[in-house]
Write a protein that holds these residues in place. Structure first.
Motif, PDB file in Angstrom:
ATOM      1  N   PHE A   1      30.186  23.733  39.852  1.00 16.56           N
ATOM      2  CA  PHE A   1      30.419  23.404  41.259  1.00 16.56           C
ATOM      3  C   PHE A   1      31.672  22.552  41.426  1.00 16.56           C
ATOM      4  O   PHE A   1      32.442  22.757  42.367  1.00 16.56           O
ATOM      5  CB  PHE A   1      29.198  22.682  41.824  1.00 16.56           C
ATOM      6  N   LYS A   2      31.892  21.592  40.524  1.00 14.08           N
ATOM      7  CA  LYS A   2      33.127  20.796  40.586  1.00 14.08           C
ATOM      8  C   LYS A   2      34.350  21.680  40.359  1.00 14.08           C
ATOM      9  O   LYS A   2      35.390  21.509  41.003  1.00 14.08           O
ATOM     10  CB  LYS A   2      33.063  19.677  39.551  1.00 14.08           C
ATOM     11  N   THR A   3      34.225  22.662  39.473  1.00 13.10           N
ATOM     12  CA  THR A   3      35.319  23.610  39.242  1.00 13.10           C
ATOM     13  C   THR A   3      35.640  24.379  40.514  1.00 13.10           C
ATOM     14  O   THR A   3      36.807  24.568  40.864  1.00 13.10           O
ATOM     15  CB  THR A   3      34.936  24.596  38.125  1.00 13.10           C
ATOM     16  N   LEU A   4      34.598  24.813  41.220  1.00 11.22           N
ATOM     17  CA  LEU A   4      34.771  25.619  42.434  1.00 11.22           C
ATOM     18  C   LEU A   4      35.345  24.803  43.581  1.00 11.22           C
ATOM     19  O   LEU A   4      36.207  25.288  44.324  1.00 11.22           O
ATOM     20  CB  LEU A   4      33.423  26.221  42.841  1.00 11.22           C
TER      21      LEU A   4
ATOM     22  N   LEU B   1      40.514  29.713  35.732  1.00  8.99           N
ATOM     23  CA  LEU B   1      39.142  29.217  35.707  1.00  8.99           C
ATOM     24  C   LEU B   1      38.879  28.439  34.428  1.00  8.99           C
ATOM     25  O   LEU B   1      38.212  27.389  34.448  1.00  8.99           O
ATOM     26  CB  LEU B   1      38.168  30.390  35.829  1.00  8.99           C
ATOM     27  N   TYR B   2      39.385  28.941  33.318  1.00  6.81           N
ATOM     28  CA  TYR B   2      39.258  28.244  32.026  1.00  6.81           C
ATOM     29  C   TYR B   2      39.819  26.829  32.125  1.00  6.81           C
ATOM     30  O   TYR B   2      39.154  25.846  31.771  1.00  6.81           O
ATOM     31  CB  TYR B   2      39.993  29.069  30.962  1.00  6.81           C
ATOM     32  N   ASN B   3      41.036  26.702  32.618  1.00  6.97           N
ATOM     33  CA  ASN B   3      41.660  25.383  32.719  1.00  6.97           C
ATOM     34  C   ASN B   3      41.004  24.526  33.792  1.00  6.97           C
ATOM     35  O   ASN B   3      40.845  23.316  33.632  1.00  6.97           O
ATOM     36  CB  ASN B   3      43.159  25.542  32.997  1.00  6.97           C
TER      37      ASN B   3
ATOM     38  N   LYS C   1      37.818  22.919  32.517  1.00  4.93           N
ATOM     39  CA  LYS C   1      38.096  21.782  31.636  1.00  4.93           C
ATOM     40  C   LYS C   1      38.448  20.543  32.451  1.00  4.93           C
ATOM     41  O   LYS C   1      38.011  19.428  32.124  1.00  4.93           O
ATOM     42  CB  LYS C   1      39.220  22.125  30.669  1.00  4.93           C
ATOM     43  N   GLN C   2      39.241  20.722  33.515  1.00  7.46           N
ATOM     44  CA  GLN C   2      39.564  19.581  34.371  1.00  7.46           C
ATOM     45  C   GLN C   2      38.304  19.025  35.030  1.00  7.46           C
ATOM     46  O   GLN C   2      38.147  17.809  35.170  1.00  7.46           O
ATOM     47  CB  GLN C   2      40.575  20.009  35.432  1.00  7.46           C
ATOM     48  N   ALA C   3      37.406  19.918  35.442  1.00  7.79           N
ATOM     49  CA  ALA C   3      36.160  19.468  36.057  1.00  7.79           C
ATOM     50  C   ALA C   3      35.316  18.677  35.059  1.00  7.79           C
ATOM     51  O   ALA C   3      34.731  17.642  35.403  1.00  7.79           O
ATOM     52  CB  ALA C   3      35.379  20.669  36.587  1.00  7.79           C
TER      53      ALA C   3
ATOM     54  N   TYR D   1      32.931  13.872  32.921  1.00  9.35           N
ATOM     55  CA  TYR D   1      32.394  13.308  31.688  1.00  9.35           C
ATOM     56  C   TYR D   1      33.431  12.675  30.760  1.00  9.35           C
ATOM     57  O   TYR D   1      33.042  12.043  29.770  1.00  9.35           O
ATOM     58  CB  TYR D   1      31.622  14.387  30.918  1.00  9.35           C
ATOM     59  N   GLY D   2      34.736  12.854  31.031  1.00  9.35           N
ATOM     60  CA  GLY D   2      35.756  12.208  30.218  1.00  9.35           C
ATOM     61  C   GLY D   2      36.437  13.139  29.237  1.00  9.35           C
ATOM     62  O   GLY D   2      35.915  14.191  28.874  1.00  9.35           O
TER      63      GLY D   2
END
Length: 686
Positions: free
Chosen positions: A543-546, A560-562, A565-567, A572-573
């Motif tokens: 959801f954070k990715t979206l 989406l892959y990248n 990872k940012q999300a 979580y760090g």
């Protein structure tokens, strides 16, 4: 009091966000620092449509500094300008600033750039930007009559039955079989809600008056979307006491479930005072003499009603979102719909009358620029195969359709229902729909989509755990590896809008592995091992990715892959196990790093010779990868310990200049992936 509006178009995928007044940030006369832009991180392009990303984690760049050098860093020409259209801060304190690209003062459709900053420092930039546009521009859009005539011709619908949204002159981008096409176009969405139902956004060249691209704005759960109801027994739900009886309406959640038997008949539609989309002739209710709906005839609509209530609760309590759009918008559900109303004259394989094996989320816009939404569900009747399907009222079906509307209102223009972005759109709908099922009925939840909808093997429409196992009779096998077995063409005009219902299997398998874990070998011959995070953590990352500003309308799987990872980093760090498992799950489906090179295998010598790396040894931090194969390819670089030191990037055909300033002297391994396989090349850096 009923307020009638003219339904004009579906705006799910049109980029129509902004704030007033716009602030013009850059002009062609802006002074650019000649030195600082050269020290910014590399822009990684991921598609012909200009999607890109750049990781600023290791750079000490202020947001103001990047603003000063943005045009030079992007490689702008004098006719390229930008406007700030939106600024917001997420729940983790990351500020997002979104810019719209203009060419000769005309908006370049879907070309937006999002800068993510934390404590005044840029941490990530992503978006879409097409360089070197060089076309004549028509400022004024085509007239309503010209647009109706063109659309009537291609849709084979009478012009008087077509309703248009406000039109806008834009620079359009289309990824065709022969490459990227740029046009000065009129963007308009058109719909018909009388007799034949359709809703599309059209891009029509302002000079030739020919349609250069069109995108459906009706989201089907599958095509032919054979989803059947599976019942979850007695469930707690909310109904409405009305006129001496009870109806399937939840006034608090703003969910209303109605009889759609005559949906699509002449008369058009309107909005009532609460924002529900209703036929002009008025709603047809499902009623009961008591608050408990127990009749056989109401089991399917009751399950739909319960499913959408639970979808609303899931987004509210788990993801802190008020209704699908975050604004508490009402939603009407229609059951027992004859899906032949969605046929367009002249289309291949039209739906026969009485066909109800489908479920659809629909967003229409109004002639004043607003949006209205409803969902339609079939009874499972397929005249050519009676008894093959059951009602399309399952909770994962309802959650899937509801989640399509969430995708459409994600804050950065949704995901275009074409090619890879359309497959990602479908995957998010499956991911979040399944999350809703686990939330609402955990003891009965599973990793198949539409189980019980079809009365033939394997008894479901899709499997997130094993995408290749979909029913062969429906050609529903999906790839579980990017560009692997069953992958479909993603070009505009290809089947199924560029494989949106098929290629979504890659994202589905990623989410399954991220949730529960697993080990195996993918279609590239790459061994993987993923430790599951639980579905609760996985759904938060998804959801954070979206909704985190990381995805633009034409996002690819590489984006989406990248973005994921940012999300994960935001939640979580950077050194977290959650980030590592996000990467491991992507590696399992053919993207990114498995933290090991042991799975990289050599292919035939003749194939390997099509890709060369030189000079070797590498001096002065610069070398070339020559991709002389006929396939698209990606590369990433590892040190000899197996640590990823250069993330996944796309290779163009022929010569690709690669800069590795800052690499220590030593031996590195380049993993190059193409056509479902991979080769490794050793280089020595001096």
């Amino acid at each position: 009091m009923k307020k009638t509006v003219t339904i004009a178009k579906a705006l799910i995928f049109t980029f129509s966000i902004g704030v007033a007044p716009f602030s013009l940030v850059y002009s062609q006369n802006t002074r650019i620092s000649e030195s600082s832009a050269e020290n910014l991180p590399k822009i990684v392009n991921t598609s012909e449509l200009g999607t890109f990303y750049s990781d600023f984690t290791d750079y000490n760049t202020s947001s103001r500094g990047l603003e000063t050098d943005l045009r030079k860093w992007l490689g702008c020409q004098s006719n390229d300008t930008f406007k700030i259209v939106k600024t917001w801060e997420d729940d983790l304190g990351v500020k997002k600033t979104m810019y719209q690209h203009f060419y000769k003062s005309i908006k370049v459709q879907d070309d937006i750039i999002v800068i993510h900053e934390k404590d005044g420092k840029v941490v990530y930039v992503n978006g879409e930007f097409v360089r070197n546009i060089d076309i004549p521009v028509v400022v004024a859009p085509l007239s309503q009559d010209e647009l109706k005539n063109t659309i009537a011709a291609v849709s084979k619908t009478s012009s008087e039955k077509i309703t248009l949204s406000p039109a806008e002159s834009v620079i359009s981008k289309t990824n065709t079989q022969t490459g990227l096409k740029i046009n000065s176009s009129t963007m308009v969405s058109a719909s018909s809600m009388i007799a034949t139902v359709f809703s599309k956004t059209y891009y029509i060249d302002n000079t030739t008056k020919q349609v250069v691209n069109e995108m459906s704005l009706i989201h089907n759960a599958d095509t032919p979307s054979l989803s059947t109801t599976y019942y979850k027994g007695n469930q707690n739900m909310t109904v409405d006491s009305y006129n001496g009886s009870y109806r399937l309406k939840d006034n608090t959640r703003k969910v209303w479930t109605l009889d759609g038997t005559n949906l699509g008949s002449a008369g058009g539609y309107g909005l009532d005072a609460q924002g529900y989309v209703l036929p002009a002739s008025g709603p047809v209710e499902y009623t009961s003499s008591t608050a408990n709906f127990t009749a056989t005839s109401t089991k399917a609509p009751v399950e739909i009603h319960w499913a959408i209530q639970k979808a609303n609760d899931f987004y509210s309590t788990v993801l802190n979102r008020n209704s699908f759009d975050g604004n508490g918008t009402a939603i009407a559900n229609y059951y027992n719909v004859d899906f032949s109303i969605f046929n367009q004259p002249g289309q291949a394989n039209p739906t026969p009358a009485g066909y109800g094996a489908n479920a659809t989320a629909i967003t229409f816009g109004t002639s004043t620029g607003g949006q209205v939404h409803f969902m339609a569900y079939g009874n499972g009747n397929l005249p050519s195969s009676p008894g093959a399907f059951n009602p399309f009222a399952g909770i994962d079906v309802g959650g899937h359709e509801y989640s399509h509307l969430v995708v459409a209102t994600n804050g950065t223009g949704g995901l275009n229902y074409q090619g890879e972005s359309g497959a990602i759109n479908e995957s998010f709908a499956d991911i979040l729909g399944t999350s809703i099922e686990f939330y609402a009925a955990p003891s009965q939840a599973n990793w198949t989509i539409g189980e019980g909808l079809c009365n033939f093997a394997p008894g479901y429409l899709r499997s997130m755990a094993a995408p290749k196992t979909g029913p062969a009779v429906l050609s529903s096998q999906q790839p579980d590896t990017y560009n692997g077995t069953y992958w479909q063409s993603t070009a505009a005009g290809a089947a199924d809008n560029g494989g949106v219902h098929t290629n979504s299997g890659v994202g589905n398998k990623w989410f399954y592995l991220l949730s529960v874990g697993g080990a195996g070998t993918n279609d590239n011959g790459t061994a993987y091992n993923v430790t599951g995070l639980t579905i609760q953590k996985a759904e938060k990352i998804a959801f954070k990715t979206l909704t985190g500003g990381y995805l633009t309308a034409n996002a690819t799987y590489l984006n989406l892959y990248n973005a994921s990872k940012q999300a994960a980093i935001a939640l979580y760090g950077t050194g977290s196990n959650e980030l590592q498992q996000v990467e491991n799950a992507w590696c399992a489906v053919g993207l990114g790093n498995c933290a090991s090179l042991l799975a990289v295998h050599e292919i035939t010598k003749s194939d390997a010779q099509n890709i060369t790396v030189y000079p070797n040894p590498v001096k002065n931090g610069l070398f070339t990868i020559n991709n002389n194969s006929k396939y698209e390819a990606t590369f990433e670089i590892y040190d000899v310990s197996g640590k990823l030191v250069r993330g996944l990037e796309k290779l163009n055909k022929e010569n690709n200049k690669i800069t590795i300033n800052g690499f220590q002297k030593g031996v590195y391994i380049i993993k190059i992936s193409f056509n479902g396989t991979a080769i490794s090349k050793k280089i020595v850096v001096e």
